[in-house]
Design a protein around this motif. Structure first.
Motif, PDB file in Angstrom:
ATOM      1  N   GLY A   8      38.849  37.195  44.118  1.00 11.00           N
ATOM      2  CA  GLY A   8      39.673  37.133  43.729  1.00 11.00           C
ATOM      3  C   GLY A   8      40.253  38.338  42.210  1.00 11.00           C
ATOM      4  N   ASP A   9      38.976  38.708  41.535  1.00  6.19           N
ATOM      5  CA  ASP A   9      38.903  39.015  40.546  1.00  6.19           C
ATOM      6  C   ASP A   9      39.547  39.952  39.745  1.00  6.19           C
ATOM      7  N   ILE A  10      40.833  40.374  40.176  1.00  9.41           N
ATOM      8  CA  ILE A  10      41.555  41.665  39.886  1.00  9.41           C
ATOM      9  C   ILE A  10      40.411  42.812  39.364  1.00  9.41           C
ATOM     10  N   ALA A  11      41.109  42.077  37.982  1.00  9.02           N
ATOM     11  CA  ALA A  11      40.852  42.758  36.730  1.00  9.02           C
ATOM     12  C   ALA A  11      39.009  43.300  36.942  1.00  9.02           C
ATOM     13  N   LYS A  12      38.427  42.564  37.116  1.00  9.42           N
ATOM     14  CA  LYS A  12      37.014  43.242  37.301  1.00  9.42           C
ATOM     15  C   LYS A  12      36.963  44.540  38.663  1.00  9.42           C
ATOM     16  N   ALA A  13      37.906  44.150  39.477  1.00 14.37           N
ATOM     17  CA  ALA A  13      37.234  45.152  40.261  1.00 14.37           C
ATOM     18  C   ALA A  13      38.244  46.141  39.878  1.00 14.37           C
ATOM     19  N   ALA A  14      39.006  46.493  38.890  1.00 15.78           N
ATOM     20  CA  ALA A  14      39.539  47.778  38.518  1.00 15.78           C
ATOM     21  C   ALA A  14      39.439  47.896  37.763  1.00 15.78           C
ATOM     22  N   GLU A  15      39.148  47.517  36.369  1.00 15.42           N
ATOM     23  CA  GLU A  15      37.875  48.048  35.854  1.00 15.42           C
ATOM     24  C   GLU A  15      36.820  48.641  36.462  1.00 15.42           C
ATOM     25  N   LEU A  16      35.423  47.882  37.039  1.00 16.55           N
ATOM     26  CA  LEU A  16      34.632  48.776  37.501  1.00 16.55           C
ATOM     27  C   LEU A  16      34.631  49.714  39.043  1.00 16.55           C
ATOM     28  N   SER A  17      36.192  49.868  39.280  1.00 16.80           N
ATOM     29  CA  SER A  17      35.931  50.913  40.016  1.00 16.80           C
ATOM     30  C   SER A  17      36.934  51.924  39.294  1.00 16.80           C
ATOM     31  N   PHE A  18      36.992  51.984  38.337  1.00 16.17           N
ATOM     32  CA  PHE A  18      37.844  53.225  37.314  1.00 16.17           C
ATOM     33  C   PHE A  18      38.208  54.240  37.939  1.00 16.17           C
ATOM     34  N   ASP A  19      36.366  54.621  37.997  1.00 11.45           N
ATOM     35  CA  ASP A  19      36.068  56.309  37.671  1.00 11.45           C
ATOM     36  C   ASP A  19      36.487  56.657  39.297  1.00 11.45           C
ATOM     37  N   CYS A  20      36.270  55.789  40.045  1.00 11.21           N
ATOM     38  CA  CYS A  20      36.277  56.802  41.560  1.00 11.21           C
ATOM     39  C   CYS A  20      37.574  57.138  42.007  1.00 11.21           C
ATOM     40  N   ILE A  21      37.108  58.550  42.445  1.00  8.29           N
ATOM     41  CA  ILE A  21      37.180  59.546  43.199  1.00  8.29           C
ATOM     42  C   ILE A  21      37.843  59.693  44.588  1.00  8.29           C
ATOM     43  N   GLU A  36      29.096  50.467  40.410  1.00 14.67           N
ATOM     44  CA  GLU A  36      29.076  49.408  40.899  1.00 14.67           C
ATOM     45  C   GLU A  36      30.144  49.103  42.333  1.00 14.67           C
ATOM     46  N   VAL A  37      29.826  49.998  43.173  1.00 10.76           N
ATOM     47  CA  VAL A  37      30.382  49.831  44.506  1.00 10.76           C
ATOM     48  C   VAL A  37      30.837  48.072  45.459  1.00 10.76           C
ATOM     49  N   MET A  38      29.439  47.972  45.552  1.00  8.61           N
ATOM     50  CA  MET A  38      28.977  46.400  46.253  1.00  8.61           C
ATOM     51  C   MET A  38      30.255  45.670  45.014  1.00  8.61           C
ATOM     52  N   ASP A  39      29.685  45.527  42.817  1.00  5.87           N
ATOM     53  CA  ASP A  39      30.733  44.190  42.320  1.00  5.87           C
ATOM     54  C   ASP A  39      31.401  44.381  42.918  1.00  5.87           C
ATOM     55  N   TYR A  40      32.381  45.464  42.607  1.00  4.43           N
ATOM     56  CA  TYR A  40      33.420  45.825  42.180  1.00  4.43           C
ATOM     57  C   TYR A  40      34.478  44.821  44.085  1.00  4.43           C
ATOM     58  N   ILE A  41      33.450  44.820  44.672  1.00  2.00           N
ATOM     59  CA  ILE A  41      33.973  44.301  46.135  1.00  2.00           C
ATOM     60  C   ILE A  41      33.801  43.392  46.263  1.00  2.00           C
ATOM     61  N   GLN A  42      32.536  43.402  45.401  1.00  2.00           N
ATOM     62  CA  GLN A  42      33.080  41.359  45.391  1.00  2.00           C
ATOM     63  C   GLN A  42      33.666  40.723  44.612  1.00  2.00           C
ATOM     64  N   ALA A  43      33.743  41.363  43.540  1.00  2.00           N
ATOM     65  CA  ALA A  43      34.991  41.246  42.657  1.00  2.00           C
ATOM     66  C   ALA A  43      35.922  41.390  43.086  1.00  2.00           C
ATOM     67  N   ALA A  44      36.445  41.840  44.141  1.00  2.15           N
ATOM     68  CA  ALA A  44      37.861  41.846  44.950  1.00  2.15           C
ATOM     69  C   ALA A  44      37.743  40.137  45.532  1.00  2.15           C
ATOM     70  N   LEU A  45      37.024  39.960  46.421  1.00  2.00           N
ATOM     71  CA  LEU A  45      36.452  39.215  47.125  1.00  2.00           C
ATOM     72  C   LEU A  45      36.877  38.344  46.515  1.00  2.00           C
ATOM     73  N   CYS A  67      31.335  41.919  54.067  1.00  2.00           N
ATOM     74  CA  CYS A  67      30.417  42.314  52.933  1.00  2.00           C
ATOM     75  C   CYS A  67      28.989  41.836  52.923  1.00  2.00           C
ATOM     76  N   VAL A  68      27.878  42.605  53.101  1.00  2.00           N
ATOM     77  CA  VAL A  68      26.994  41.628  53.204  1.00  2.00           C
ATOM     78  C   VAL A  68      26.403  41.889  52.117  1.00  2.00           C
ATOM     79  N   SER A  69      26.548  42.072  51.406  1.00  5.46           N
ATOM     80  CA  SER A  69      25.593  42.895  50.023  1.00  5.46           C
ATOM     81  C   SER A  69      24.361  43.864  49.650  1.00  5.46           C
ATOM     82  N   CYS A  70      24.971  44.178  51.148  1.00  6.23           N
ATOM     83  CA  CYS A  70      23.553  45.193  50.904  1.00  6.23           C
ATOM     84  C   CYS A  70      23.597  46.569  50.023  1.00  6.23           C
ATOM     85  N   ASN A  71      24.713  46.976  49.251  1.00 10.04           N
ATOM     86  CA  ASN A  71      24.516  47.331  47.991  1.00 10.04           C
ATOM     87  C   ASN A  71      24.543  49.023  49.094  1.00 10.04           C
TER      88      ASN A  71
END
Ligand code: SF4
Ligand code: SF4
Ligand code: SF4
Ligand code: SF4
Ligand code: FES
Lengths: 227, 134, 293
Positions: free
Chosen positions: A139-152, A128-137, A113-117
């Motif tokens: 290791g912040d699983i809780a944040k990645a889960a929260e930010l991606s919660f509404d992903c369809i 905030e897709v970039m932010d959930y990828i960044q959280a995943a990178l 990820c180059v943080s291009c957003n």
């Protein structure tokens, strides 16, 4: 359609069609004669099947949205993306440890990820897709889960990502890990399951099973409804 | 890498020299082949060409340099850059050669295969992918 | 309590937690709050060395915009790699307004980056702002008798003019360690690359490097190596531990400089993540009686 209805011109896969203003992209395509087999599902903005990209006349930007939720505009250039190829990494949830950053282990390409957003800009759910990828990178699983919660899982982010990441699979694994390992346990649920196993409700259930239709309807109408 | 040096005027004004100069922003002909960069490169013994040889081949417009392994062993440590008496940043030349290949879409590392083996720090992955995946 | 905006970087939230936790605890004792940026992304390491690779600068510049959003003009990092990447990208756009304009135009959802955010490494803050005198005064448990070999690696020092110190003869870590009461073990490998990201794919190359670095430190009698980067630490610790058995390479623990700082200031050094455990030697020197990692 009434003749006085306002019409707009849209270009579907490069061909011009006159369609009534106010239609969604999906309805406009059907109006134009497309019979949608793929690229359609719930028609309500929930299933993510109708990912679509478009451009507007005189605008350099490439927009991404859901065909069932987006109204046509005059001069719109439309292409549907009914399917996004993207491999889900094979894993067994019970073999993973949230301490060892399984998101990065299974989807190491998130480190590209180059943080291009661009993904965030493409997301029809305004995540905030970039932010959930960044959280995943990191290791912040809780944040990645929260930010991606509404992903369809529409795939639009993945189609636009220069790092070739398949975001929705990463988010999905984050939510699964969160649910399996990190979410606070619902203790009342465990207690209730235990009560059921102990037969606490057997008698009540028996009564319901034996109840006649009318009594059942009455009981249903009189049930407690949570506010 | 055994090498036959063929010097032609065509090559000197050719695309490779221009491309590497553009990508690296360095004046390749400032290098007078003193070899200090190679002497100080901690990774030279794992390379098929020494850093100064890489630079020489580029100076000569020799496209063989594009298939050398040396740029993929370079760790971008900048030891060469701080010691070059002519102010040439060889690390940038190495980057330019990597990019010429990467921009053709050629991967030099497989993320999934790598991550299967062990758990690496983010910096290692982010850094390596930036340097070695297109 | 003074506040400085702080960029942790991914590694410090994962395998290098001790690096950060020790720093936060130690800085608090010195009257500083390292205030983590409310929203940040990967610094974008390794710094792109190409003249035209603007996309590789989005990550660092986006982080600098976050600093600007706070109305602040500086940013401190602990990780040498983050430091190098953020600082060089800041300079890359500073020296050419066209580059900055292109990057700003691309990041149309953010405020434009105006330039001027100063990127600092904690070692420089300790030297220039806190000052060694104040540190000496705050030391509760001088690291007397502990022999520490500083290890700088690359990005703290290079390229010339952008590092925290002279690239050939740095002093900043030595001075800090002296202020903490430790005995500094000088060695010729302290500015030599550990193999960096080659650890992904070329562990063999890295093992040779760290064996040489560790060997030099051991030969000169060091108890520990002090690092300032999660990648150097991984290579000097995990890779060295993997090489040790096979080649009879010397074994020596490495710790982050912030962990030694915390130890000397009487704060929790948050040890315990290392593959080569530093606690035995610290306990043998009498430093781990109260604090357990
Ligand atoms: S995160 Fe990606 S897949 Fe999920 S809704 Fe947004 S664009 Fe679609
Ligand atoms: S589009 Fe891809 S590279 Fe860009 S921010 Fe999103 S995940 Fe990162
Ligand atoms: S040190 Fe500089 S001048 Fe000498 S060979 Fe290397 S690049 Fe050329
Ligand atoms: S930057 Fe590359 S070529 Fe230069 S000294 Fe380091 S490894 Fe060698
Ligand atoms: S059809 Fe389901 S989201 Fe559009």
């Amino acid at each position: 359609m009434k003749p006085e209805q306002e019409m707009v011109t849209v270009y579907i896969m490069g061909k011009a069609y006159q369609v009534p203003a106010g239609l969604t992209i999906m309805k406009a395509m059907e109006y134009a004669g497309y019979r949608l087999v793929r690229g359609v599902g719930c028609r309500g903005g929930f299933c993510g099947a109708c990912a679509t990209v478009y451009r507007l006349a005189g605008d350099y930007r490439l927009y991404a949205d859901l065909a069932c939720q987006t109204t046509v505009q005059d001069g719109m250039y439309i292409a549907q993306l009914p399917f996004t190829p993207g491999e889900r990494a094979p894993y067994r949830l019970e073999d993973l440890s949230p301490e060892e950053n399984p998101l990065l282990a299974l989807y190491p390409e998130i480190a590209r990820c180059v943080s291009c957003n661009t993904c965030t800009k493409a997301c029809p759910q305004d995540l905030e897709v970039m932010d959930y990828i960044q959280a995943a990178l990191r290791g912040d699983i809780a944040k990645a889960a929260e930010l991606s919660f509404d992903c369809i899982q529409c795939g639009l982010c993945a189609m636009r990502c220069p790092a070739e990441i398949v975001h929705y699979h990463v988010g999905q694994l984050a939510r699964r890990l969160y649910g399996a390992y990190l979410a606070p346990r619902a203790e009342h649920l465990a207690k209730r399951v235990q009560e059921i196993e102990q037969g606490v409700f057997d008698e009540e259930l028996d009564r319901l099973v034996k109840m006649g239709r009318e009594e059942l309807v009455e009981k249903y109408r009189a049930r407690d409804i949570e506010p | 890498m055994a090498h036959e040096l063929r010097l032609t005027g065509e090559r000197l004004t050719g695309e490779l020299v221009a491309k590497v100069e553009e990508l690296s922003g360095e004046n390749l002909y400032a290098c007078f082949q003193c070899g200090k960069c190679s002497a100080g490169c901690l990774f030279a013994d794992h390379m098929d060409l020494l850093p100064s040889q890489v630079l020489r081949l580029v100076q000569l417009g020799d496209e063989d340099v594009l298939s050398a392994q040396a740029p993929w062993v370079c760790a971008s440590c900048l030891a060469c850059a701080v010691r070059c008496p002519k102010g040439v940043d060889i690390a940038k030349v190495m980057e330019a050669i990597r990019l010429i290949s990467l921009r053709k879409g050629e991967p030099h590392l497989s993320p999934r295969a790598l991550a299967k083996e062990e758990r690496l720090p983010q910096i290692a992955l982010v850094g390596a992918f930036r340097k070695m995946t297109p | 309590m003074k506040r400085i905006p702080y960029f942790p970087g991914c590694g410090l939230k994962d395998q290098a937690r001790g690096f950060e936790l020790a720093a936060l605890a130690a800085m608090e004792r010195l009257g500083y709050e390292l205030a983590e940026l409310p929203r940040w992304n990967c610094c974008g390491t390794v710094y792109s060395l190409a003249s035209d690779d603007l996309m590789r600068h989005l990550a660092p510049i986006r982080n600098l915009i976050r600093v600007q959003e706070l109305g602040e003009s500086r940013l401190v990092t602990l990780c040498s790699m983050c430091f190098g990447t953020l600082k060089r990208s800041a300079q890359f756009v500073e020296e050419d307004s066209e580059r900055l304009a292109t990057i700003n135009a691309f990041m149309d959802e953010e405020d434009d980056y105006q330039g001027g955010v100063e990127v600092l490494h904690l070692l420089a803050v300790l030297r220039d702002e806190v000052g060694y005198e104040a540190i000496e005064e705050a030391v509760e448990r001088p690291l007397e008798g502990l022999k520490v070999a500083p290890y700088y690696g690359c990005m703290l020092l290079r390229p010339r003019g952008l590092g925290v110190d002279d690239p050939d003869h740095p002093r900043v870590m030595e001075e800090l360690l002296s202020a903490l009461g430790a005995e500094v073990v000088d060695h010729p490998y302290k500015v030599e690359c550990c193999g960096s990201y080659l650890t992904a794919g070329r562990a063999d190359v890295v093992e040779a490097r760290v064996a040489a670095i560790a060997g030099a430190a051991v030969q000169r009698g060091a108890d520990l190596i002090a690092t300032s980067c999660p990648l150097c630490q991984f290579n000097l610790d995990t890779r060295l531990s993997q090489a040790a058995g096979r080649r009879g390479t010397p074994s020596i623990p490495s710790v982050y400089f912030t962990q030694l700082l915390a130890l000397a200031l009487g704060a929790d050094p948050h040890l315990g993540e290392q593959a080569i455990d530093p606690r035995p030697v610290l306990a043998a020197r009498g430093f781990l009686s109260e604090v357990r990692g």
